[in-house]
Design a protein around this motif. Structure first.
Motif, mmCIF file in Angstrom:
data_model
loop_
_atom_site.group_PDB
_atom_site.id
_atom_site.type_symbol
_atom_site.label_atom_id
_atom_site.label_comp_id
_atom_site.label_asym_id
_atom_site.label_seq_id
_atom_site.Cartn_x
_atom_site.Cartn_y
_atom_site.Cartn_z
ATOM 1 N N ASN A 37 0.918 -1.214 0.091
ATOM 2 C CA ASN A 37 0.064 0.077 -0.092
ATOM 3 C C ASN A 37 0.742 1.375 0.063
ATOM 4 O O ASN A 37 2.002 1.147 0.349
ATOM 5 C CB ASN A 37 -1.023 0.004 1.334
ATOM 6 N N LEU A 38 0.153 2.312 -0.359
ATOM 7 C CA LEU A 38 0.929 3.917 -0.578
ATOM 8 C C LEU A 38 1.614 4.035 0.801
ATOM 9 O O LEU A 38 2.743 4.692 0.872
ATOM 10 C CB LEU A 38 -0.069 4.528 -1.043
ATOM 11 N N GLU A 39 0.836 4.147 1.952
ATOM 12 C CA GLU A 39 1.186 4.317 2.868
ATOM 13 C C GLU A 39 2.624 3.655 3.423
ATOM 14 O O GLU A 39 3.603 4.402 4.125
ATOM 15 C CB GLU A 39 0.188 4.255 4.195
ATOM 16 N N ASP A 40 2.653 2.402 3.414
ATOM 17 C CA ASP A 40 4.029 1.681 3.649
ATOM 18 C C ASP A 40 5.223 1.986 2.740
ATOM 19 O O ASP A 40 6.215 2.129 3.326
ATOM 20 C CB ASP A 40 3.644 0.235 3.585
ATOM 21 N N ARG A 41 4.650 2.304 1.635
ATOM 22 C CA ARG A 41 5.893 2.614 0.626
ATOM 23 C C ARG A 41 6.383 4.072 0.838
ATOM 24 O O ARG A 41 7.456 4.360 0.884
ATOM 25 C CB ARG A 41 5.275 2.586 -0.871
ATOM 26 N N ASP A 42 5.317 4.903 1.416
ATOM 27 C CA ASP A 42 5.846 6.545 1.747
ATOM 28 C C ASP A 42 6.835 6.081 2.952
ATOM 29 O O ASP A 42 7.647 6.955 3.044
ATOM 30 C CB ASP A 42 4.826 7.143 1.849
ATOM 31 N N ALA A 43 6.432 5.444 3.957
ATOM 32 C CA ALA A 43 7.373 5.414 5.028
ATOM 33 C C ALA A 43 8.770 4.920 4.592
ATOM 34 O O ALA A 43 9.475 5.178 5.148
ATOM 35 C CB ALA A 43 6.472 4.286 6.100
ATOM 36 N N ALA A 44 8.550 3.802 3.883
ATOM 37 C CA ALA A 44 10.102 3.243 3.537
ATOM 38 C C ALA A 44 10.749 3.973 2.639
ATOM 39 O O ALA A 44 12.094 4.307 2.893
ATOM 40 C CB ALA A 44 9.844 1.902 2.710
ATOM 41 N N GLU A 45 10.183 4.943 2.033
ATOM 42 C CA GLU A 45 10.680 5.953 1.110
ATOM 43 C C GLU A 45 11.537 7.035 2.077
ATOM 44 O O GLU A 45 12.613 7.551 1.938
ATOM 45 C CB GLU A 45 9.857 6.705 0.229
ATOM 46 N N ALA A 46 10.778 7.358 3.099
ATOM 47 C CA ALA A 46 11.313 8.418 3.839
ATOM 48 C C ALA A 46 12.532 7.909 4.879
ATOM 49 O O ALA A 46 13.332 8.589 4.759
ATOM 50 C CB ALA A 46 9.827 8.707 5.064
ATOM 51 N N ALA A 47 12.311 6.460 5.417
ATOM 52 C CA ALA A 47 13.501 6.032 6.006
ATOM 53 C C ALA A 47 14.763 5.852 5.247
ATOM 54 O O ALA A 47 15.753 6.084 5.863
ATOM 55 C CB ALA A 47 12.897 4.590 6.567
ATOM 56 N N LEU A 48 14.396 5.671 3.970
ATOM 57 C CA LEU A 48 15.707 5.307 3.264
ATOM 58 C C LEU A 48 16.320 6.514 2.960
ATOM 59 O O LEU A 48 17.453 6.672 2.918
ATOM 60 C CB LEU A 48 15.444 4.427 1.999
ATOM 61 N N THR A 49 15.534 7.453 2.405
ATOM 62 C CA THR A 49 16.233 8.658 2.250
ATOM 63 C C THR A 49 16.742 9.359 3.181
ATOM 64 O O THR A 49 18.054 10.115 2.905
ATOM 65 C CB THR A 49 14.917 9.614 1.303
ATOM 66 N N THR A 50 16.416 9.150 4.264
ATOM 67 C CA THR A 50 17.056 9.575 5.815
ATOM 68 C C THR A 50 18.239 8.862 6.060
ATOM 69 O O THR A 50 19.198 9.597 6.467
ATOM 70 C CB THR A 50 15.896 9.537 6.744
ATOM 71 N N ALA A 51 18.053 7.688 5.791
ATOM 72 C CA ALA A 51 19.201 7.104 6.121
ATOM 73 C C ALA A 51 20.518 7.028 5.277
ATOM 74 O O ALA A 51 21.573 6.647 5.726
ATOM 75 C CB ALA A 51 19.094 5.311 6.465
#
Length: 452
Positions: free
Chosen positions: A156-170
């Protein structure tokens, strides 16, 4: 709209200041002092990230001007190329695969238009923002975007958005290989339902072929990571021990032999494993102190839900594979409760020192500073430099590989532990000559693992 070259020009200006300072003219790189070299390297990284953003934006524009529906008016065809990717590859001197990824990044970070003509955010807005800010390389962006697109249909979009945020931050501060591992973990957690069938399918692809050529036995193998984890651990454990022995020889002044390469040592390790298996009366004993740990939550063990991880293997495994390994000889299952506290170490818990190392591996994930796997590390006291005052407990221990241990020891780094247990965080504090502000740098599993 911001000038697309402004960030690049600022980065180039910063590079020139870092290189030349107040001097007239630019000295050759070989004449730069250490402090200047560090500043120049950091400035080069900023230039590369800014240049990557511009390249992706231009690649997207070239692709848009080379759409198939344009026919003979296609920009690429007008210049004698099949498509924008082949034109970019030839013009920039890069591979066709890299050119295709560059176009993909450009499309993912470009603003979109609705049917009404309204401008919409980019498909991957967080990646676009990170590239605009100059914190993400085009290679890192391609890695993150590729993974998110692969799992789009099943998540779902919510999980992908959370992953994108986590990865771009890390991503800032990680090497490309470290980020690749993080992205692989994120993909496994996003697409858990897809793991078991994939493992079953790949199990059928396993093989090992042997044939003789001249005076050599040639071995070619393909083994699923779940089954291959003990093989990898044993071979790398042998190589690590060989490097330690070579270091001891240097210290003792006995270093006249030519040192074998890593591939040669890995070949030696395979021979040693076979000789051990043929001659060992006690089967199933881990060699050279090397152990394979599979860590899983209690629910994963009992209910077959969720994922698990194996030391030294980048991608998490399915619940079914973890439950199978937890019952295998030679494998140590680390079972965690809902607070990530250790409930059970499995039947191979023997020595207190071994249990402590495994507990530290749960917190640090391997070398807390560079993320090498646990069997390539040693447990070190935080207060080791004060004789007879360091305590052998988990809150005052840290896993470090040999080079990182010397880096901490010889260069004046400090290590601090924040919190207790598996969720504790390891911080590395650089000396003032490295960072005048002495800003702590996060290490351990909290830095290198997606679900930590």
């Amino acid at each position: 709209m911001r000038d697309p070259l402004a960030g690049l020009e600022d980065a180039v200006a910063a590079l020139r200041r870092a290189w030349a300072g107040d001097a007239v003219g630019v000295a050759p790189a070989q004449e730069l002092d250490r402090q200047t070299l560090v500043a120049v390297t950091e400035a080069l990284g900023a230039v590369d990230r800014r240049l990557g953003t511009v390249c992706a934006q231009v690649a997207e524009a070239m692709d848009r001007q080379s759409r198939p529906e344009l026919g003979a008016d296609s920009l690429a065809k007008e210049h004698g190329y099949r498509n924008a990717g082949s034109m970019i590859a030839a013009t920039m001197g890069i591979g066709s695969g890299e050119a295709s990824r560059l176009v993909g990044v450009g499309k993912a970070i470009a603003p979109r238009l609705a049917l009404t003509g309204e401008e919409l955010p980019a498909k991957h807005a967080r990646v676009a923002a990170a590239m605009e800010e100059g914190t993400l390389t085009r290679s890192a962006a391609a890695l993150i975007i590729g993974m998110l697109d692969r799992v789009a249909v099943r998540t779902n979009l919510e999980d992908r958005d959370a992953a994108e945020a986590a990865l771009t931050t890390a991503a800032p501060g990680l090497t490309f290989d470290q980020l690749r591992k993080l992205v692989a973990q994120a993909e496994a957690y996003l697409d858990q339902d897809g793991r078991a069938p994939t493992e079953n399918e790949r199990r059928g692809e396993r093989y090992l072929r042997m044939f003789e050529r001249d005076d050599f036995l040639i071995i070619d193998a393909k083994i699923p990571v779940v089954a291959g984890a003990p093989v990898k651990a044993a071979i790398q454990g042998y190589v690590s021990a060989a490097f330690r022995e070579a270091k001891d020889d240097v210290i003792a002044g006995d270093d006249e032999q030519i040192r074998p390469s890593v591939p040669q040592l890995q070949a030696d390790a395979l021979v040693q494993l076979a000789e051990h298996a043929l001659g060992c009366a006690q089967k199933g004993v881990p060699l050279g102190g090397v152990s394979v740990v599979v860590r899983l939550d209690y629910d994963t063990l009992t209910e077959g839900t969720g994922l698990a991880t194996i030391d030294g293997i980048d991608r998490p495994i399915s619940a079914a594979a973890a439950r199978h390994l937890a019952a295998s000889a030679g494998i140590i299952p680390a079972v965690l409760n809902d607070k990530s506290e250790i409930m059970n170490w499995g039947r191979e818990k023997r020595l207190f020192t071994l249990a402590q190392r495994i507990a530290l591996a749960e917190r640090d994930g391997g070398c807390a500073m560079c993320n090498l796997p646990p069997w390539m590390t040693k447990a070190h006291h935080l207060n080791w430099w004060v004789h007879d005052h360091g305590e052998t407990n988990l809150d005052e221990g840290v896993l470090l590989c040999e080079p990182c241990h010397h880096r901490v020891h010889d260069n004046g780094w400090e290590v601090r532990i924040e919190g207790t247990g598996r969720k504790a965080r390891v911080w590395f504090i650089p000396p003032a000559r490295v960072d005048p502000t002495r800003t702590p740098r996060l290490g351990g599993r909290a830095r290198f693992d997606y679900a930590a």
